[in-house]
Motif scaffolding. Structure first.
Motif, PDB file in Angstrom:
ATOM      1  N   ALA A  29      48.654  40.321  34.344  1.00 48.72           N
ATOM      2  CA  ALA A  29      47.753  39.411  33.545  1.00 48.72           C
ATOM      3  C   ALA A  29      47.726  38.251  32.759  1.00 48.72           C
ATOM      4  CB  ALA A  29      46.385  39.343  34.099  1.00 48.72           C
ATOM      5  N   GLU A  30      48.226  38.926  31.508  1.00 47.88           N
ATOM      6  CA  GLU A  30      48.761  38.073  30.234  1.00 47.88           C
ATOM      7  C   GLU A  30      49.938  36.988  29.947  1.00 47.88           C
ATOM      8  OE1 GLU A  30      46.909  41.673  27.965  1.00 47.88           O
ATOM      9  OE2 GLU A  30      48.328  41.838  27.713  1.00 47.88           O
ATOM     10  N   LEU A  31      50.324  38.426  30.848  1.00 47.54           N
ATOM     11  CA  LEU A  31      52.243  37.450  30.503  1.00 47.54           C
ATOM     12  C   LEU A  31      52.682  36.547  31.771  1.00 47.54           C
ATOM     13  CD1 LEU A  31      54.389  40.700  30.967  1.00 47.54           C
ATOM     14  CD2 LEU A  31      53.666  39.932  29.331  1.00 47.54           C
ATOM     15  N   GLY A  32      51.345  36.228  33.431  1.00 54.74           N
ATOM     16  CA  GLY A  32      51.412  35.106  33.601  1.00 54.74           C
ATOM     17  C   GLY A  32      50.921  34.272  33.516  1.00 54.74           C
ATOM     18  N   LEU A  33      49.532  33.708  32.284  1.00 58.76           N
ATOM     19  CA  LEU A  33      48.721  32.637  32.003  1.00 58.76           C
ATOM     20  C   LEU A  33      49.933  32.679  31.078  1.00 58.76           C
ATOM     21  CD1 LEU A  33      44.784  33.821  32.581  1.00 58.76           C
ATOM     22  CD2 LEU A  33      46.438  31.915  33.520  1.00 58.76           C
ATOM     23  N   GLY A  34      49.998  33.406  29.919  1.00 60.99           N
ATOM     24  CA  GLY A  34      50.644  33.451  28.875  1.00 60.99           C
ATOM     25  C   GLY A  34      51.943  32.245  29.411  1.00 60.99           C
ATOM     26  N   LEU A  35      52.559  33.094  30.164  1.00 64.11           N
ATOM     27  CA  LEU A  35      54.179  31.998  30.170  1.00 64.11           C
ATOM     28  C   LEU A  35      53.676  30.291  31.055  1.00 64.11           C
ATOM     29  CD1 LEU A  35      57.038  31.824  31.517  1.00 64.11           C
ATOM     30  CD2 LEU A  35      56.841  32.568  34.055  1.00 64.11           C
ATOM     31  N   VAL A  81      54.872  25.846  22.029  1.00 63.82           N
ATOM     32  CA  VAL A  81      54.995  27.590  22.960  1.00 63.82           C
ATOM     33  C   VAL A  81      54.556  28.469  22.915  1.00 63.82           C
ATOM     34  CG1 VAL A  81      56.804  28.978  23.967  1.00 63.82           C
ATOM     35  CG2 VAL A  81      57.532  26.721  24.089  1.00 63.82           C
ATOM     36  N   GLY A  82      54.894  28.916  21.305  1.00 67.07           N
ATOM     37  CA  GLY A  82      53.628  29.693  20.282  1.00 67.07           C
ATOM     38  C   GLY A  82      51.994  29.476  20.517  1.00 67.07           C
ATOM     39  N   VAL A  83      51.347  28.606  20.301  1.00 66.72           N
ATOM     40  CA  VAL A  83      50.196  28.599  20.918  1.00 66.72           C
ATOM     41  C   VAL A  83      49.250  28.608  22.034  1.00 66.72           C
ATOM     42  CG1 VAL A  83      48.485  26.869  20.102  1.00 66.72           C
ATOM     43  CG2 VAL A  83      49.593  26.765  18.320  1.00 66.72           C
ATOM     44  N   GLY A 106      57.942  37.327  17.352  1.00 60.33           N
ATOM     45  CA  GLY A 106      58.629  36.912  18.407  1.00 60.33           C
ATOM     46  C   GLY A 106      59.666  36.429  17.815  1.00 60.33           C
ATOM     47  N   ALA A 107      58.451  34.745  17.044  1.00 59.39           N
ATOM     48  CA  ALA A 107      59.336  33.610  17.348  1.00 59.39           C
ATOM     49  C   ALA A 107      60.031  33.836  16.002  1.00 59.39           C
ATOM     50  CB  ALA A 107      57.819  32.378  16.428  1.00 59.39           C
ATOM     51  N   ALA A 108      60.020  34.591  15.075  1.00 55.73           N
ATOM     52  CA  ALA A 108      60.855  34.734  13.705  1.00 55.73           C
ATOM     53  C   ALA A 108      61.840  35.690  14.262  1.00 55.73           C
ATOM     54  CB  ALA A 108      60.052  35.835  12.551  1.00 55.73           C
ATOM     55  N   VAL A 109      61.955  36.746  14.903  1.00 52.76           N
ATOM     56  CA  VAL A 109      63.197  37.505  15.842  1.00 52.76           C
ATOM     57  C   VAL A 109      63.965  35.955  16.788  1.00 52.76           C
ATOM     58  CG1 VAL A 109      63.867  39.297  16.997  1.00 52.76           C
ATOM     59  CG2 VAL A 109      61.921  39.397  15.833  1.00 52.76           C
ATOM     60  N   GLY A 110      63.146  35.118  17.018  1.00 52.01           N
ATOM     61  CA  GLY A 110      64.341  34.546  17.572  1.00 52.01           C
ATOM     62  C   GLY A 110      64.922  33.542  17.625  1.00 52.01           C
ATOM     63  N   ALA A 140      66.538  31.616  22.798  1.00 58.94           N
ATOM     64  CA  ALA A 140      65.674  33.732  22.730  1.00 58.94           C
ATOM     65  C   ALA A 140      64.354  33.171  22.192  1.00 58.94           C
ATOM     66  CB  ALA A 140      66.780  33.877  21.389  1.00 58.94           C
ATOM     67  N   ALA A 141      63.534  32.642  21.329  1.00 63.92           N
ATOM     68  CA  ALA A 141      62.058  32.848  20.773  1.00 63.92           C
ATOM     69  C   ALA A 141      60.979  32.889  22.343  1.00 63.92           C
ATOM     70  CB  ALA A 141      62.045  31.365  19.850  1.00 63.92           C
ATOM     71  N   PRO A 142      61.188  31.584  22.758  1.00 61.40           N
ATOM     72  CA  PRO A 142      59.828  31.795  24.208  1.00 61.40           C
ATOM     73  C   PRO A 142      59.655  33.212  24.700  1.00 61.40           C
ATOM     74  CG  PRO A 142      61.118  29.439  24.656  1.00 61.40           C
ATOM     75  CD  PRO A 142      62.008  30.275  23.568  1.00 61.40           C
TER      76      PRO A 142
END
Length: 211
Positions: A67-73, A114-116, A146-150, A166-168
């Motif tokens: 649910a987290e991944l689906g709504l996050g996407l 995307v991050g927000v 994750g944003a820093a790594v991407g 890579a970042a999203p």
């Protein structure tokens, strides 16, 4: 056989047959009475006690992460479009360094949106699945990692497209991990409670926990 022998013979036969029939027949009254048992085709499953709590928590966690991944996407995609049109477009129009400055502005605006959106969507999905994580101390820091790594991958490759690709997904995974960590920390804090006990010798203080 005369008539006086008929009642005597009937009495003897009754004494021989009736006791055996009484022994063979099941007793319907008394301590040895058979208890009728109803057929149990669908017996209710026993309720899980405290020992089943970890299994319940694991089952809830396995349903919470999708649910987290689906709504996050979903929310992250909407946020990326808003960031591209709004802050990205404004940065591009106000840039005085030509095409490179416009691309940089669009990239920053898109990734910010995307991050927000990702962090908000992950938090929303966790809340709908009875999660107790936090946005500010969980999903947001994970998304920033994750944003820093991407972005670092894009800088190393010296290509903005690499950062945009890579970042999203890294932000999405990082936000979910951060939310789950804050959820576990919050649940662990709830399981430990202060305990005050008053005895004739005085008061004692301690901690009571459920593990």
């Amino acid at each position: 056989m005369n008539r006086t022998q008929v009642p005597l013979l009937f009495t003897l036969v009754s004494l021989l047959v009736l006791p055996q029939a009484g022994v063979a027949a099941p007793s319907l009254v008394g301590p040895d009475a058979a208890t009728p048992r109803a057929a149990r085709l669908l017996a209710p499953a026993p309720e899980a006690g405290p020992a089943g709590a970890p299994a319940v928590e694991e089952a809830q966690g396995s349903g919470r992460v999708p649910a987290e991944l689906g709504l996050g996407l979903l929310v992250g995609a909407v946020g990326g479009v808003v960031g591209y049109i709004g802050p990205g477009g404004a940065a591009c129009s106000s840039s005085g360094t030509g095409l490179s400055g416009c691309v940089t502005g669009l990239l920053i605006g898109t990734l910010a949106g995307v991050g927000v959106g990702v962090s908000a969507g992950v938090t929303w999905g966790g809340m709908l699945s009875d999660g107790q994580g936090e946005w500010f101390t969980g999903a947001l820091p994970g998304m920033l990692v994750g944003a820093a790594v991407g972005s670092g991958a894009g800088l190393i490759a010296d290509n903005a497209l690499v950062a945009l690709i890579a970042a999203p997904p890294l932000m999405l995974v990082g936000a979910s991990i951060g939310y789950e960590l804050s959820h576990k920390a919050h649940v662990s804090a709830q399981r430990v409670q202060p305990l005050v006990s008053v005895t004739p010798r005085g008061a004692t203080f301690g901690l009571m926990g459920h593990f």
